[in-house]
Design an enzyme around this catalytic site. Structure first.
Site, mmCIF file in Angstrom:
data_model
loop_
_atom_site.group_PDB
_atom_site.id
_atom_site.type_symbol
_atom_site.label_atom_id
_atom_site.label_comp_id
_atom_site.label_asym_id
_atom_site.label_seq_id
_atom_site.Cartn_x
_atom_site.Cartn_y
_atom_site.Cartn_z
ATOM 1 N N GLY A 1 0.873 -1.304 -0.037
ATOM 2 C CA GLY A 1 0.123 0.011 -0.102
ATOM 3 C C GLY A 1 0.730 1.334 0.003
ATOM 4 C CD GLU A 2 -1.700 5.296 -2.331
ATOM 5 O OE1 GLU A 2 -2.723 5.314 -1.092
ATOM 6 O OE2 GLU A 2 -2.120 5.205 -3.451
ATOM 7 C CB VAL A 3 4.342 4.988 2.748
ATOM 8 C CG1 VAL A 3 4.941 5.422 4.218
ATOM 9 C CG2 VAL A 3 4.530 3.754 2.628
ATOM 10 C CE LYS B 1 4.919 1.557 5.399
ATOM 11 N NZ LYS B 1 6.249 0.617 5.546
ATOM 12 C CG ASP C 1 8.637 -7.431 -0.250
ATOM 13 O OD1 ASP C 1 9.499 -7.998 -1.073
ATOM 14 O OD2 ASP C 1 7.963 -6.472 -0.504
#
Ligand code: NAG
Ligand code: NAG
Ligand code: NAG
Ligand code: NAG
Ligand code: NAG
Length: 622
Positions: free
Chosen positions: A349-351, A365, A461
């Site tokens: 997702g976006e930060v 986040k 990851d």
């Protein structure tokens, strides 16, 4: 430090220097030639006292402009503060230097460059009067051997000539040719007098630069908390500079202000001091009327009860305290998720960059969920995350489940990602020691997740863009455990591979399971990035070498592992440092073993890196 809609990399780089190092950043490469600090090709980078010129039209060639002339730069060594220029050529078919009209090479004596004593200089085509000088102008002088043995100086045969080593008081700043004296010159760096002329290096003149002083400042605001703006004792013209607090040092080689001499960054106290009591502010209500007040109180009380309950869930288990943020608080902090607050978009997702009411800067986040999970389940996962607490992990400060997506609020690590640094213009700041300590810190963070978190957390990851650097250039692992918040049921796994291309455990394709050893594999790739400064996947490499892991494994089989090491690291490295680079390379290859059981555990990786560091530090004492 208003955020600007700049590309992420640039933003990260700007942030680095706005927050951490107050000198200007090192300059970007000129074509493919790195331009180390303090050399400056534009007023916005390097130290302006060290100006050189980058001619992009000439295919990215650097030029050194002397008082009256310009000379191409043929090599630069940042570690020894030396650069070599090509001296003036001969006017074709003569023994006359092209820079004779401007009296030869003249450095501005007030500029921070001088001519080193590694230069052997030949004066050629001299008038008879020079022969009585203290220079070696005898018939056996090396200059005769040179003009007799070199094609390019063949016009100088039989002209009177002299030889000497540069670096005397006058020759530190100029090699003077003139009509009434000698009309041509040649220079060689570190010339081995025993070799025949045909084996001499290309002519070159080596210059050395003085290490730069601390950056100048107009006021304390220019210096930040690690240093104080004060008058320069070496200047009587009222110049002020940023002087580091005791225990810290200005690093004139990298241009990094106030680093801890034992560490590799700036020693400012952490930007994030923890969360203040922002929630309390909500109790301060302005009361317009009694009913409004009562109504407001009821809502407030209800909200507080909810908040307390959630915090209780979060904090049960004894982890460090995490806060529950309201959607309103987060919207305010991120300026309603404004585009210019977007720090990046990751796999989960976006930060966004957020500024809490008390001024604390945080990273917000948004967890992108693969399938819907109940609030309680998300909170439970967050609770587990909140309990992991290690200096090499980016701290989770709290969360918010009010909006459609759960939001996680992290400590803000200001200095960009390891990937940005390895691939960006600040690569030169990452010395070998610095890279080793980043490797150690991130390995410790991962070992902590594997062996100290209950239940263990597999990152899934690990990659250089998930390793953040703080203002001291300490590595911190981010995005750990986010995979927990995403789906984990098997039906999804086969359609949505976790991990990132180039870092993914090859065994994953066999059984679709990611284990601690999958993190070890990915970390092996990160170690290779630290060693080589190359990307994990790079289609600019030949087809068989696109994958960094495969490429280095091939070099190891061919016993040429050091070919892949970053040339900037190898340059000026001691034999011992080269050995430790090799050792880290082999450790990385061990992590990349095809079979999981042959890979070391994260704990063993930490021990191995510590051993490598102990070799470098033990030796640097004597
Ligand atoms: C040596 O210098 C003189 C004076 O500049 C010039 O006239 C002469 O051509 C030069 N000698 C050679 C061999 O080029
Ligand atoms: C070369 O530069 C020096 C220093 O700036 C100056 O004094 C000198 O006059 C110049 N000489 C010529 C021939 O331009
Ligand atoms: C001049 O150089 C030659 C060759 O390097 C050397 O043999 C000779 O001793 C030197 N003479 C003087 C006076 O330095
Ligand atoms: C010049 O070079 C020739 C041929 O290489 C050699 O025979 C001669 O001795 C050399 N003369 C001097 C003065 O070095
Ligand atoms: C040139 O500058 C360096 C750095 O200040 C100094 O150590 C060296 O002695 C200087 N060399 C000469 C020949 O003046």
């Amino acid at each position: 430090m208003a955020a600007k809609p700049l590309p992420l990399l640039l933003a990260a780089v700007l942030l680095t220097y706005a927050v951490c190092a107050l000198s200007l950043p090192p300059c970007p490469p000129c074509g493919s030639t790195p331009v180390p600090y303090p050399l400056s090709t534009s007023p916005s980078c390097g130290d302006p006292a060290y100006t050189i010129r980058c001619a992009v039209a000439a295919g990215g060639t650097l030029f050194f402009d002397s008082s009256n002339n310009t000379y191409p730069i043929t090599s630069i060594s940042a570690t020894t503060q030396r650069l070599t220029v090509a001296p003036s050529p001969f006017v074709p078919n003569t023994c006359v230097a092209a820079d004779l009209p401007s009296n030869g090479l003249q450095l501005n004596p007030s500029a921070p460059f001088n001519i080193t004593s590694s230069n052997t200089i030949f004066y050629l085509n001299c008038s008879e009067s020079i022969l009585s000088s203290p220079l070696n102008c005898t018939s056996t002088s090396l200059c005769h051997v040179y003009s007799n043995g070199s094609n390019s100086a063949s016009d100088c045969i039989n002209t009177p000539c002299c030889a000497f080593r540069a670096g005397g008081s006058t020759t530190s700043y100029r090699i003077r040719v003139r009509e009434a004296g000698c009309r041509a010159y040649r220079s060689f760096v570190n010339l081995d007098y025993g070799l025949p002329v045909s084996q001499w290096p290309q002519p070159g003149m080596e210059l050395q630069w003085l290490l730069p002083a601390e950056p100048t400042c107009g006021g304390q605001a220019d210096c930040g908390s690690g240093s104080t703006c004060g008058p320069d004792p070496n200047s009587n013209r009222g110049v002020n500079r940023c002087f580091c607090h005791s225990g810290l040092q200005w690093d004139p080689v990298s241009g990094l202000l106030c680093r801890d001499p034992d560490g590799c960054g700036n020693n400012r106290t952490a930007l994030i001091a923890g969360l203040g009591s922002g929630l309390g502010a909500f109790l301060v209500a302005s009361v317009i009327g009694f009913l409004v007040y009562k109504h407001y109180r009821r809502i407030k009380e209800e909200q507080e009860r909810l908040t307390r309950e959630r915090e209780e869930i979060l904090n049960s288990g004894g982890g460090k305290s995490a806060k529950i943020f309201t959607g309103k608080q987060i919207k305010k902090a991120t300026n309603s998720f404004a585009k210019d607050r977007l720090l990046g978009v990751g796999g989960y997702g976006e930060v966004y960059k957020g500024i809490l009411e008390d001024g604390t800067i945080v990273a917000v986040k948004c967890a992108k969920l693969g399938n819907t999970k109940g609030t309680d389940q998300v909170l439970n996962e967050v609770r587990i995350l909140c309990q992991v607490n290690h200096k090499s992990l980016v701290g989770l400060l709290g969360c918010c489940v009010e909006l459609e997506q759960p939001l996680l609020v992290y400590e803000y690590v200001p200095n960009g990602t390891l990937l940005d640094h390895l691939q960006g213009p600040s690569r030169g700041l990452l010395s070998w020691t610095c890279r080793l300590s980043i490797a150690r810190a991130t390995a410790e963070g991962l070992a902590y997740l594997h062996f100290s978190a209950v239940p263990p957390i597999y990152h899934r990851d690990v990659k250089s863009s998930n390793i953040l650097l703080d203002e001291k250039m300490n590595g911190k692992v981010s995005d750990f455990g986010l995979s927990r918040l995403a789906h984990t049921d098997l039906s999804h796994i086969s359609t949505c591979a976790q991990g990132t291309l180039g870092y993914l455990d090859p065994e994953y394709y066999r059984n679709y399971q990611l284990t601690d050893k999958s993190d070890v594999y990915s970390f092996g790739v990160v170690l290779l990035e630290l060693l080589t400064s190359q990307k994990a996947i790079d289609f600019n490499r030949p087809p068989d070498d696109v994958n960094l892991a495969v490429y280095v494994q091939r070099l190891v089989e061919e016993e040429k592992i050091m070919e892949c090491a970053d040339p900037m690291l190898k340059e000026g490295a001691s034999t011992l440092e080269l050995e430790t680079m090799k050792a880290l390379g082999f450790l990385a290859v061990g992590c990349l073993e095809e079979r999981r059981q042959n890979r070391p555990s994260m704990k063993e990786v930490v021990e191995e890196i510590e051993y490598i560091i102990s070799i470098t530090t033990a030796k640097s004492v004597d």
